[in-house]
Design a protein around this motif. Sequence first.
Motif, PDB file in Angstrom:
ATOM      1  N   GLY A   1       1.929   4.901  -0.957  1.00 23.08           N
ATOM      2  CA  GLY A   1       0.706   5.282  -0.262  1.00 23.08           C
ATOM      3  C   GLY A   1       0.773   6.684   0.298  1.00 23.08           C
ATOM      4  O   GLY A   1       1.739   7.423   0.074  1.00 23.08           O
ATOM      5  N   LYS A   2      -0.246   7.045   1.073  1.00 24.70           N
ATOM      6  CA  LYS A   2      -0.337   8.358   1.697  1.00 24.70           C
ATOM      7  C   LYS A   2      -0.867   8.206   3.110  1.00 24.70           C
ATOM      8  O   LYS A   2      -1.569   7.254   3.427  1.00 24.70           O
ATOM      9  CB  LYS A   2      -1.277   9.267   0.899  1.00 24.70           C
ATOM     10  N   GLY A   3      -0.519   9.176   3.981  1.00 22.69           N
ATOM     11  CA  GLY A   3      -1.091   9.211   5.320  1.00 22.69           C
ATOM     12  C   GLY A   3      -0.087   9.000   6.424  1.00 22.69           C
ATOM     13  O   GLY A   3       1.087   8.712   6.194  1.00 22.69           O
ATOM     14  N   ASP A   4      -0.564   9.151   7.632  1.00 19.50           N
ATOM     15  CA  ASP A   4       0.244   9.038   8.846  1.00 19.50           C
ATOM     16  C   ASP A   4       0.692   7.583   9.038  1.00 19.50           C
ATOM     17  O   ASP A   4      -0.154   6.691   9.149  1.00 19.50           O
ATOM     18  CB  ASP A   4      -0.591   9.487  10.043  1.00 19.50           C
TER      19      ASP A   4
ATOM     20  N   TYR B   1      -0.256   2.403   5.870  1.00 21.58           N
ATOM     21  CA  TYR B   1       1.159   2.087   6.044  1.00 21.58           C
ATOM     22  C   TYR B   1       1.323   0.709   6.686  1.00 21.58           C
ATOM     23  O   TYR B   1       2.166  -0.086   6.255  1.00 21.58           O
ATOM     24  CB  TYR B   1       1.829   3.157   6.908  1.00 21.58           C
ATOM     25  N   ALA B   2       0.515   0.409   7.685  1.00 19.78           N
ATOM     26  CA  ALA B   2       0.575  -0.909   8.325  1.00 19.78           C
ATOM     27  C   ALA B   2       0.238  -2.007   7.331  1.00 19.78           C
ATOM     28  O   ALA B   2       0.883  -3.079   7.316  1.00 19.78           O
ATOM     29  CB  ALA B   2      -0.379  -0.954   9.520  1.00 19.78           C
ATOM     30  N   ASP B   3      -0.741  -1.766   6.473  1.00 18.55           N
ATOM     31  CA  ASP B   3      -1.099  -2.748   5.444  1.00 18.55           C
ATOM     32  C   ASP B   3       0.055  -2.953   4.465  1.00 18.55           C
ATOM     33  O   ASP B   3       0.325  -4.075   4.023  1.00 18.55           O
ATOM     34  CB  ASP B   3      -2.337  -2.283   4.680  1.00 18.55           C
ATOM     35  N   ALA B   4       0.734  -1.864   4.127  1.00 16.25           N
ATOM     36  CA  ALA B   4       1.856  -1.955   3.201  1.00 16.25           C
ATOM     37  C   ALA B   4       2.984  -2.813   3.778  1.00 16.25           C
ATOM     38  O   ALA B   4       3.576  -3.639   3.072  1.00 16.25           O
ATOM     39  CB  ALA B   4       2.383  -0.559   2.865  1.00 16.25           C
ATOM     40  N   LEU B   5       3.284  -2.633   5.068  1.00 16.26           N
ATOM     41  CA  LEU B   5       4.351  -3.417   5.689  1.00 16.26           C
ATOM     42  C   LEU B   5       4.019  -4.904   5.673  1.00 16.26           C
ATOM     43  O   LEU B   5       4.888  -5.741   5.398  1.00 16.26           O
ATOM     44  CB  LEU B   5       4.583  -2.953   7.132  1.00 16.26           C
ATOM     45  N   ALA B   6       2.776  -5.243   5.973  1.00  9.06           N
ATOM     46  CA  ALA B   6       2.377  -6.643   5.949  1.00  9.06           C
ATOM     47  C   ALA B   6       2.582  -7.242   4.563  1.00  9.06           C
ATOM     48  O   ALA B   6       3.060  -8.383   4.422  1.00  9.06           O
ATOM     49  CB  ALA B   6       0.911  -6.772   6.370  1.00  9.06           C
ATOM     50  N   LEU B   7       2.284  -6.483   3.546  1.00  9.40           N
ATOM     51  CA  LEU B   7       2.432  -6.943   2.169  1.00  9.40           C
ATOM     52  C   LEU B   7       3.907  -7.099   1.792  1.00  9.40           C
ATOM     53  O   LEU B   7       4.316  -8.109   1.198  1.00  9.40           O
ATOM     54  CB  LEU B   7       1.741  -5.945   1.241  1.00  9.40           C
TER      55      LEU B   7
ATOM     56  N   VAL C   1      16.731 -11.253   4.858  1.00  8.34           N
ATOM     57  CA  VAL C   1      15.869 -10.200   4.305  1.00  8.34           C
ATOM     58  C   VAL C   1      16.390  -8.837   4.764  1.00  8.34           C
ATOM     59  O   VAL C   1      16.552  -8.602   5.964  1.00  8.34           O
ATOM     60  CB  VAL C   1      14.404 -10.385   4.748  1.00  8.34           C
ATOM     61  N   PRO C   2      16.698  -7.940   3.827  1.00  9.09           N
ATOM     62  CA  PRO C   2      17.237  -6.619   4.189  1.00  9.09           C
ATOM     63  C   PRO C   2      16.232  -5.786   4.985  1.00  9.09           C
ATOM     64  O   PRO C   2      15.042  -6.101   5.043  1.00  9.09           O
ATOM     65  CB  PRO C   2      17.538  -5.983   2.824  1.00  9.09           C
ATOM     66  N   PRO C   3      16.710  -4.701   5.584  1.00 12.67           N
ATOM     67  CA  PRO C   3      15.829  -3.875   6.428  1.00 12.67           C
ATOM     68  C   PRO C   3      14.780  -3.117   5.629  1.00 12.67           C
ATOM     69  O   PRO C   3      14.938  -2.870   4.429  1.00 12.67           O
ATOM     70  CB  PRO C   3      16.806  -2.906   7.111  1.00 12.67           C
ATOM     71  N   LEU C   4      13.733  -2.761   6.326  1.00 12.64           N
ATOM     72  CA  LEU C   4      12.681  -1.922   5.758  1.00 12.64           C
ATOM     73  C   LEU C   4      13.235  -0.539   5.442  1.00 12.64           C
ATOM     74  O   LEU C   4      14.062  -0.006   6.192  1.00 12.64           O
ATOM     75  CB  LEU C   4      11.535  -1.805   6.766  1.00 12.64           C
ATOM     76  N   GLU C   5      12.767   0.045   4.331  1.00 12.99           N
ATOM     77  CA  GLU C   5      13.174   1.393   3.943  1.00 12.99           C
ATOM     78  C   GLU C   5      11.939   2.210   3.597  1.00 12.99           C
ATOM     79  O   GLU C   5      10.864   1.662   3.318  1.00 12.99           O
ATOM     80  CB  GLU C   5      14.121   1.353   2.743  1.00 12.99           C
ATOM     81  N   GLY C   6      12.095   3.520   3.595  1.00 17.02           N
ATOM     82  CA  GLY C   6      10.978   4.380   3.229  1.00 17.02           C
ATOM     83  C   GLY C   6      11.439   5.643   2.523  1.00 17.02           C
ATOM     84  O   GLY C   6      12.436   6.256   2.924  1.00 17.02           O
ATOM     85  N   LEU C   7      10.745   6.001   1.457  1.00 19.06           N
ATOM     86  CA  LEU C   7      10.935   7.281   0.777  1.00 19.06           C
ATOM     87  C   LEU C   7       9.753   8.164   1.159  1.00 19.06           C
ATOM     88  O   LEU C   7       8.598   7.721   1.096  1.00 19.06           O
ATOM     89  CB  LEU C   7      10.989   7.089  -0.738  1.00 19.06           C
ATOM     90  N   TRP C   8      10.038   9.404   1.530  1.00 18.28           N
ATOM     91  CA  TRP C   8       8.997  10.277   2.082  1.00 18.28           C
ATOM     92  C   TRP C   8       9.026  11.634   1.395  1.00 18.28           C
ATOM     93  O   TRP C   8      10.088  12.202   1.138  1.00 18.28           O
ATOM     94  CB  TRP C   8       9.221  10.476   3.582  1.00 18.28           C
ATOM     95  N   TRP C   9       7.825  12.178   1.124  1.00 14.99           N
ATOM     96  CA  TRP C   9       7.724  13.524   0.569  1.00 14.99           C
ATOM     97  C   TRP C   9       6.337  14.081   0.867  1.00 14.99           C
ATOM     98  O   TRP C   9       5.439  13.368   1.333  1.00 14.99           O
ATOM     99  CB  TRP C   9       8.011  13.515  -0.926  1.00 14.99           C
TER     100      TRP C   9
ATOM    101  N   MET D   1       9.441   0.088   1.233  1.00 19.73           N
ATOM    102  CA  MET D   1      10.091  -0.897   0.370  1.00 19.73           C
ATOM    103  C   MET D   1      11.129  -1.731   1.115  1.00 19.73           C
ATOM    104  O   MET D   1      11.625  -1.342   2.175  1.00 19.73           O
ATOM    105  CB  MET D   1      10.750  -0.174  -0.807  1.00 19.73           C
ATOM    106  N   ILE D   2      11.413  -2.891   0.539  1.00 22.94           N
ATOM    107  CA  ILE D   2      12.449  -3.795   1.047  1.00 22.94           C
ATOM    108  C   ILE D   2      13.285  -4.246  -0.143  1.00 22.94           C
ATOM    109  O   ILE D   2      12.748  -4.661  -1.177  1.00 22.94           O
ATOM    110  CB  ILE D   2      11.840  -5.018   1.765  1.00 22.94           C
ATOM    111  N   ARG D   3      14.598  -4.187   0.004  1.00 22.89           N
ATOM    112  CA  ARG D   3      15.504  -4.572  -1.067  1.00 22.89           C
ATOM    113  C   ARG D   3      15.331  -6.052  -1.427  1.00 22.89           C
ATOM    114  O   ARG D   3      15.097  -6.900  -0.557  1.00 22.89           O
ATOM    115  CB  ARG D   3      16.954  -4.301  -0.655  1.00 22.89           C
ATOM    116  N   LEU D   4      15.470  -6.350  -2.709  1.00 26.08           N
ATOM    117  CA  LEU D   4      15.386  -7.716  -3.206  1.00 26.08           C
ATOM    118  C   LEU D   4      16.740  -8.188  -3.723  1.00 26.08           C
ATOM    119  O   LEU D   4      17.535  -7.380  -4.224  1.00 26.08           O
ATOM    120  CB  LEU D   4      14.370  -7.798  -4.346  1.00 26.08           C
ATOM    121  N   PRO D   5      17.010  -9.486  -3.632  1.00 30.38           N
ATOM    122  CA  PRO D   5      18.263 -10.023  -4.186  1.00 30.38           C
ATOM    123  C   PRO D   5      18.311  -9.850  -5.703  1.00 30.38           C
ATOM    124  O   PRO D   5      17.274  -9.704  -6.373  1.00 30.38           O
ATOM    125  CB  PRO D   5      18.210 -11.506  -3.803  1.00 30.38           C
TER     126      PRO D   5
END
Length: 210
Positions: free
Chosen positions: A35-38, A46-52, A78-86, A107-111
């Motif tokens: 996604g994009k934005g603050d 971003y909040a919607d993405a975390l819920a998903l 469940v592993p921790p939340l991660e983020g790639l930013w650019w 993103m969140i890591r999957l088994p």
Amino acid sequence: MESFDYKKAYKDLYQPKSKPGIIQVPAMSFVAVEGKGDPNEEGGAYADALALLYSISFTIKMSYKGSKSIDGYFPYVVPPLEGLWWMAGVPSGIDYSHKSDFCWISMIRLPEFVNQEVFDWAKAEAAKKKKLDTRPAQLFCWEEGLCVQAMHLGSYNDEPATIAQMTDFIKENGYTEDFSKGRFHHEIYLSDPRKTAPEKCKTIIRHPIK
């Protein structure tokens, strides 16, 4: 059976020191939303993405309680939340003063037992039970490669000081940053900012190098 905890099993990936260090990050799979934005925008993308992300992650984790039988399943944390930013046109990764211009992959890591069939099932299940549009979620297979990383303690806004230490470290050791295609400023969030004082938040920061 005790739940497998990736943070404890892979300390090199999830428990680095505050002093920068070099790491070779292997291939992993994630549930990811781009996604994009603050990220601080209330009710934003971003909040919607975390819920998903969390809905799909916990659907897979709790699958053993339903009718779905997944080959190779094992109980896990469940592993921790991660983020790639650019940011477009910012070769050094990101500019903290213009958060509305952030591009991100949350993103969140999957088994390891999660394949495309399992992932598609989890998306459909989360859509049905949580009434979510799960179409933005993707199975993201990614090998990060050679990186410098450090543990940042404190507010996200204070990250530039830790990044400066990382930049000095890689120069002193004969490396250069490598924000080429498919390589990003990477954060792993070990603290919940809703429950942790900003000065006590722990965030792993990784930068790609060559």
